[in-house]
Design a protein around this motif. Structure first.
Motif, PDB file in Angstrom:
ATOM      1  N   UNK A   1     -26.898  52.507  59.905  1.00 44.51           N
ATOM      2  CA  UNK A   1     -25.433  51.746  59.804  1.00 44.51           C
ATOM      3  C   UNK A   1     -25.236  51.003  58.665  1.00 44.51           C
ATOM      4  N   UNK A   2     -26.104  51.111  57.603  1.00 45.15           N
ATOM      5  CA  UNK A   2     -25.921  50.451  56.336  1.00 45.15           C
ATOM      6  C   UNK A   2     -26.111  48.931  56.153  1.00 45.15           C
ATOM      7  N   UNK A   3     -26.802  48.624  57.343  1.00 42.60           N
ATOM      8  CA  UNK A   3     -26.990  47.028  57.259  1.00 42.60           C
ATOM      9  C   UNK A   3     -27.678  46.387  56.282  1.00 42.60           C
ATOM     10  N   UNK A   4     -28.523  47.224  55.589  1.00 48.06           N
ATOM     11  CA  UNK A   4     -29.316  46.569  54.518  1.00 48.06           C
ATOM     12  C   UNK A   4     -30.499  45.822  54.864  1.00 48.06           C
ATOM     13  N   UNK A   5     -30.891  45.865  55.862  1.00 48.77           N
ATOM     14  CA  UNK A   5     -32.293  45.165  56.625  1.00 48.77           C
ATOM     15  C   UNK A   5     -33.411  45.856  55.863  1.00 48.77           C
TER      16      UNK A   5
ATOM     17  N   UNK B   1     -28.272  57.415  51.669  1.00 46.03           N
ATOM     18  CA  UNK B   1     -26.930  57.804  51.122  1.00 46.03           C
ATOM     19  C   UNK B   1     -26.892  59.050  50.283  1.00 46.03           C
ATOM     20  N   UNK B   2     -27.906  58.747  49.470  1.00 44.35           N
ATOM     21  CA  UNK B   2     -28.031  60.107  48.315  1.00 44.35           C
ATOM     22  C   UNK B   2     -28.383  61.480  49.337  1.00 44.35           C
TER      23      UNK B   2
ATOM     24  N   UNK C   1     -31.951  52.305  51.961  1.00 44.02           N
ATOM     25  CA  UNK C   1     -30.387  52.666  52.258  1.00 44.02           C
ATOM     26  C   UNK C   1     -29.756  53.397  51.268  1.00 44.02           C
ATOM     27  N   UNK C   2     -30.028  53.307  49.979  1.00 49.01           N
ATOM     28  CA  UNK C   2     -29.510  54.197  48.899  1.00 49.01           C
ATOM     29  C   UNK C   2     -29.951  55.511  48.958  1.00 49.01           C
TER      30      UNK C   2
ATOM     31  N   UNK D   1     -20.095  51.852  66.132  1.00 49.41           N
ATOM     32  CA  UNK D   1     -19.373  50.867  66.676  1.00 49.41           C
ATOM     33  C   UNK D   1     -18.637  50.130  65.687  1.00 49.41           C
TER      34      UNK D   1
ATOM     35  N   UNK E   1     -19.999  48.443  51.772  1.00 53.96           N
ATOM     36  CA  UNK E   1     -21.025  47.573  51.944  1.00 53.96           C
ATOM     37  C   UNK E   1     -21.373  47.813  53.628  1.00 53.96           C
ATOM     38  N   UNK E   2     -21.368  46.698  54.140  1.00 52.69           N
ATOM     39  CA  UNK E   2     -21.878  46.894  55.507  1.00 52.69           C
ATOM     40  C   UNK E   2     -20.726  47.529  56.624  1.00 52.69           C
TER      41      UNK E   2
ATOM     42  N   UNK F   1     -31.846  38.038  55.732  1.00 51.93           N
ATOM     43  CA  UNK F   1     -33.159  38.752  54.965  1.00 51.93           C
ATOM     44  C   UNK F   1     -32.790  39.491  53.763  1.00 51.93           C
ATOM     45  N   UNK F   2     -31.457  39.880  53.834  1.00 54.09           N
ATOM     46  CA  UNK F   2     -31.036  40.761  52.649  1.00 54.09           C
ATOM     47  C   UNK F   2     -29.797  40.204  51.968  1.00 54.09           C
TER      48      UNK F   2
ATOM     49  N   UNK G   1     -29.374  49.812  44.271  1.00 54.94           N
ATOM     50  CA  UNK G   1     -29.141  50.210  45.486  1.00 54.94           C
ATOM     51  C   UNK G   1     -30.070  51.900  45.617  1.00 54.94           C
ATOM     52  N   UNK G   2     -29.879  52.519  44.511  1.00 55.54           N
ATOM     53  CA  UNK G   2     -30.420  53.886  44.496  1.00 55.54           C
ATOM     54  C   UNK G   2     -32.042  53.911  44.811  1.00 55.54           C
TER      55      UNK G   2
ATOM     56  N   UNK H   1     -19.062  50.594  56.770  1.00 55.77           N
ATOM     57  CA  UNK H   1     -19.131  52.129  56.243  1.00 55.77           C
ATOM     58  C   UNK H   1     -17.943  52.903  56.512  1.00 55.77           C
TER      59      UNK H   1
ATOM     60  N   UNK I   1     -33.754  46.625  52.808  1.00 50.69           N
ATOM     61  CA  UNK I   1     -33.868  46.058  51.265  1.00 50.69           C
ATOM     62  C   UNK I   1     -34.905  45.228  51.053  1.00 50.69           C
TER      63      UNK I   1
ATOM     64  N   UNK J   1     -24.028  43.851  52.139  1.00 48.78           N
ATOM     65  CA  UNK J   1     -24.193  43.500  53.669  1.00 48.78           C
ATOM     66  C   UNK J   1     -23.089  43.214  54.322  1.00 48.78           C
TER      67      UNK J   1
ATOM     68  N   UNK K   1     -23.649  55.697  46.001  1.00 46.95           N
ATOM     69  CA  UNK K   1     -24.457  54.711  46.902  1.00 46.95           C
ATOM     70  C   UNK K   1     -23.915  53.327  46.981  1.00 46.95           C
ATOM     71  N   UNK K   2     -22.783  53.140  46.067  1.00 51.27           N
ATOM     72  CA  UNK K   2     -22.200  51.904  46.204  1.00 51.27           C
ATOM     73  C   UNK K   2     -20.820  51.931  46.733  1.00 51.27           C
TER      74      UNK K   2
ATOM     75  N   UNK L   1     -27.111  45.954  63.920  1.00 50.12           N
ATOM     76  CA  UNK L   1     -27.655  47.204  63.706  1.00 50.12           C
ATOM     77  C   UNK L   1     -28.343  47.845  64.930  1.00 50.12           C
TER      78      UNK L   1
ATOM     79  N   UNK M   1     -37.152  48.441  45.400  1.00 45.77           N
ATOM     80  CA  UNK M   1     -35.919  47.827  45.276  1.00 45.77           C
ATOM     81  C   UNK M   1     -36.274  46.235  45.075  1.00 45.77           C
TER      82      UNK M   1
END
Lengths: 487, 415
Positions: free
Chosen positions: B23-27, B50-51, B46-47, A339, A35-36, A140-141, B41-42, A38, B29, A77, A31-32, A330, B35
């Motif tokens: 798209x993995x932006x993390x918004x 992914x899993x 988002x985590x 994209x 980052x943003x 926000x994140x 992350x898991x 991908x 979180x 992010x 999962x790590x 996003x 979280x």
């Protein structure tokens, strides 16, 4: 052997950090893996998520002791792969270090841990009438530590500057294991500005363990409005005109037709999706000054043919406008399966030409390109959309994105405004810098990190990296068939 | 077996498609309550996505996936937070079904027992007071109490059971009003009808006062949410069909519920029953009581209540149903009443049976919520979901009085 060094490291860490700070399970480490950004992925051998500053320092020193490569990650992010893990090494995540250690409203500073979320700091100091100015769209994140690494900007950097203008001092754990403070709590300290060197170094010079942030008082007045135009060029000219008349809006953001449509689908903010482009303008400062500037800017919008204007009537409407704008990247996921976002910078005067060039590239390639960017400082964020399931389209998108960067460089611009070089644009560095420049950068980096184990392969090109054709992540046929996984 | 592996393949295909939107932006979180307490992350949407995407690719469910899906409260706060439109609500439903594959028989049985006993609470209503007395005894016992921290799940259940006020079931009736403005059928709810009889009585009283007739059929079961949360697809479908049969009466304008969790489930029957005939139409008639009241111009005269109260937004109302302004809008009819939204994480950590199955994490989320509530220094809080009310009650004890908003409305009606 790397594997045995990892075992030694894990053994040592077991006695010095909490068990829950170590992520050993292969599936959980996955999962790590990015980052943003991908399109680049790597699974680290070990993920450490320290529970305290002491654990962070102890664990990074342990990594250095066994001579393994390591990468720092905040909230993950970033958009250039700055926190892409090293497949042979360790990922150190600061997300649990989220304490705001001190707020001094008189001196207007806050001391924070690196994992504090950008927006959380502004929320925490709001009762004192203060805020932290850098506001990347991901605020926000995203974490303050990440902001320091990337020298993050945001919509308001045109007037207020970047992270480097709002971080007075930082505590840095060097890649040699030494811990030191850089900068001072005053606006200017003696000696060379090493703090400035570290901010924006993309995690290549160490890991930040504490940050002294400068806070600003909230402006007395704010006026925020959207001006719609019938063409992108007209909006770009309006921007140049506003700035050349000596007006410095807090933010001037531009979105083109496709971006407006995507943001509206994502947020339902009430944008006019029939417009070809729009400017999101914010004026702030003393009430009198803002009132006067508003009249001037409003007149300039009319002069350049703005079809209509929506002014935020209250804080809720202002929040809606920003919600829509900040969701843009996003939101592109709503109109296309994938994209590539670029981050080139051009002189403001070149904006109409470059935008026209981008438009041409879109038509020639047949790919839709969304434009959303910080118009005030000429920081473009074209989103080149494509469908990965159509053969060759990803490569075509790569090519178009690269051509956009070349376009920016030809106009005397830059590869990146705020997202960083990371792994994404590392092979483009020689287009912008001479061999001498790059050697100088190398020597600076070597002074901080003689063994070259800290975020290696990022920011500065290496022959190994760029000798191979840089490519985006593509699943191996075995992976697609579900027969194997990438670790 | 053939059909089982076939349906698993279908679930994996759907999961692959749904997770590709991320798209993995993390918004997400910032919106995620788990979280916010673990920062892992898991433990974030988002985590987990992914899993899930990995699992869909390898067609394999491993322990890590199961662990982190189990740790998701299912509050759905990430759905409106997501700019690229990932349907995490759909994903988590499928994920919960998928992770049951390969779960130990013992654990599966345990989960079934908990679901079954809660969802039949109505039938066991008369046993509740004595069970509670036992629970209180255990919680207070100097001999047994020290053992409890070793059994966090038991402790969580007991502490909750000990704090709830028992009520007897309301039974069946029809309450018609002259010149009715609408006629509705009311869900009594499996847990609510036992623990919160006052809520059902208040719902009928307020609806009647607004000129709305209420029919309450006797044979009502569980809405199936508890089974659905536990990933038990077939039992959830069975519960849904039974409830549709019980509540879908002719000449009804709406199916009203005062439980946000049940409302979210019933509005999702179309999906749950794969759009079989009648299911979408039924879901379309389901409405939260506050949402329904908000549609009418009020004819009630409320006594003034000049004070400030806290308003807790249940996740299953705000995010799963998208009902946000109705509650404050209807409560705003009481003169002088001022609402303040609770701060801290959106979620209180209740999440159906979550507080029983994941007591530690539920407690951590709950503590964050509790601290934010106490910080406000207001001793009355309203929440439109029985699950939240139970959780908040066990977190706050006597310090803050917790009411359903409909109860507050009912008490404010001028007689």
């Amino acid at each position: 052997m790397a594997a045995s060094r990892i075992d030694i490291l894990i053994d040592r860490l077991r006695s010095s950090v909490e068990r829950s700070s170590l992520i050993l399970e292969a599936a959980e480490r996955q999962a790590y893996s990015c980052d943003g950004l991908t399109s680049h992925r790597a699974v680290p051998k070990l993920v450490i998520v320290p529970a305290s500053r002491e654990e962070l320092i102890a664990s990074v020193r342990a990594v250095i002791d066994v001579d393994l490569p390591w990468v720092a990650r905040g909230a993950g992010t970033g958009l250039s792969g700055g926190a892409l893990p090293d497949e042979e090494g360790v990922l150190v995540v600061t997300s649990r270090l989220k304490a705001i250690l001190e707020v001094d409203p008189i001196s207007r500073i806050a001391v924070v841990e690196p994992g504090v979320v950008n927006l959380e700091l502004s929320k925490a100091v709001l009762p004192h009438g203060l805020y932290f100015a850098p506001d990347p769209s991901s605020q926000i994140a995203c974490s303050i530590g990440g902001n320091v690494a990337e020298n993050s900007g945001g919509a308001h950097c045109f007037k207020y500057g970047f992270t480097t203008h709002h971080v007075l001092a930082l505590e840095l754990l060097l890649p040699t294991g030494e811990l030191l403070w850089l900068g001072s709590e005053g606006m200017d300290g003696p000696g060379p500005d090493l703090r400035g060197v570290v901010i924006g170094s993309e995690g290549t010079l160490g890991i930040v363990t504490r940050v002294v942030c400068r806070l600003l008082p909230l402006p007395e007045a704010r006026r925020t409005f959207l001006a719609y135009f019938d063409s992108v060029a007209a909006a770009a000219e309006a921007v140049s005109d506003v700035v050349s008349r000596g007006i410095t809006p807090a933010a001037i953001e531009m979105m083109d037709h496709l971006a407006i449509a995507a943001c509206e689908i994502a947020t339902g903010a009430g944008l006019d999706t029939t417009a070809q482009s729009c400017l999101l303008l914010e004026l702030d400062g003393e009430a009198d000054e803002v009132a006067q500037e508003f009249l001037s800017v409003r007149a300039l919008m009319d002069l350049h043919g703005s079809s209509h204007v929506w002014e935020a009537a209250n804080e809720e409407e202002r929040a809606l406008m920003w919600l829509a704008r900040k969701a843009a990247f996003a939101a592109a996921g709503r109109v296309a399966p994938a994209y590539i976002v670029q981050d080139g910078v051009v002189p403001r005067s070149a904006l109409p030409r470059v935008l026209e060039g981008i438009g041409r590239l879109g038509v020639e390639s047949g790919l839709s390109i969304l434009n959303v960017f910080h118009a005030g400082d000429g920081n473009l964020h074209p989103l080149v959309t494509y469908d990965p399931s159509i053969e060759g389209q990803e490569a075509l998108a790569e090519e178009v994105a690269a051509k956009i960067l070349t376009l920016c460089l030809e106009e005397g611009g830059s590869l990146t405004g705020e997202h960083g070089i990371g792994v994404d644009k590392v092979c483009h560095m020689p287009e912008m810098f001479t061999a001498d420049d790059l050697t100088t950068f190398e020597r600076l980096r070597g002074a901080f990190d003689p063994s070259g184990m800290c975020n290696r392969g990022k920011l500065l090109p290496t022959p190994r990296l760029c000798g191979e054709r840089p490519g985006r992540y593509q699943p191996h046929p075995l992976e697609e068939a579900g027969l194997g996984e990438r670790w | 077996m053939g059909t089982k592996s076939q349906s698993l393949t279908e679930e994996f295909d759907a999961i692959a498609e749904l997770s590709a939107t991320c798209v993995h932006c993390g918004f997400c979180l910032a919106a995620c309550p788990t979280y916010s307490v673990t920062s892992m992350e898991n433990d974030s949407p988002r985590g987990r996505i992914w899993l899930l995407a990995q699992a869909a690719r390898t067609k394999e469910v491993n322990d890590s996936l199961r662990l982190h899906i189990d740790r998701c409260i299912g509050c759905e706060a990430c759905v409106p937070a997501c700019p690229s439109g990932v349907r995490y609500d759909d994903l988590i439903d499928r994920a919960r079904r998928v992770v049951n594959v390969g779960r130990s028989k013992r654990e599966l049985l345990g989960r079934s027992v908990v679901v079954a006993s809660f969802s039949r609470a109505q039938r066991f209503g008369s046993l509740v007071p004595s069970a509670q007395a036992l629970a209180r005894g255990v919680v207070k016992s100097s001999l047994l109490r020290p053992q409890l921290p070793r059994l966090p799940r038991v402790q969580a259940l007991l502490e909750q059971a000990a704090t709830i006020e028992p009520q007897r079931s309301m039974g069946t009736f029809t309450s018609l009003v002259p010149n009715e403005r609408a006629r509705v059928v009311m869900l009594t709810g499996c847990i609510a009808s036992v623990f919160f009889e006052e809520v059902n009585a208040a719902t009928v009283k307020v609806l009647n006062a607004e000129g709305i007739s209420v029919i309450v059929p006797k044979e009502q079961g569980c809405c199936g949410a508890l089974a659905s949360h536990a990933g038990q697809h077939r039992p959830a479908q069975r519960a849904a069909r039974a409830l549709i049969a019980a509540l879908d009466l002719p000449g009804i304008d709406a199916v009203v519920t005062n439980s946000a969790g049940c409302g979210a489930m019933m509005k999702d029957y179309g999906e749950l029953l794969e759009h079989e005939i009648g299911s979408d139409a039924f879901s379309g008639r389901v409405v939260d009581v506050m949402e329904f009241l908000d549609r009418f111009k009020s004819v009630i005269r409320y006594r003034p209540m000049p004070r400030e109260i806290l308003y807790h937004e249940p996740c299953h109302l705000a995010f799963a149903q998208g009902v946000r302004s109705a509650g404050p809008s209807v409560l705003g009819r009481i003169p002088g009443l001022k609402l303040r939204l609770t701060e801290g994480p959106n979620c209180c950590g209740a999440g159906g049976l979550y507080s029983a199955t994941q007591p530690e994490l539920a407690h951590q989320v709950g503590e964050a919520k509790r601290d934010a509530i106490l910080e406000a220094g207001i001793d009355l809080l309203v929440s439109g979901n029985p699950g939240c009310a139970i959780q908040l009650n066990s977190l706050l004890g006597d310090r803050v009085n917790i009411l359903h908003p409909i109860v507050l409305l009912s008490r404010a009606i001028e007689s």
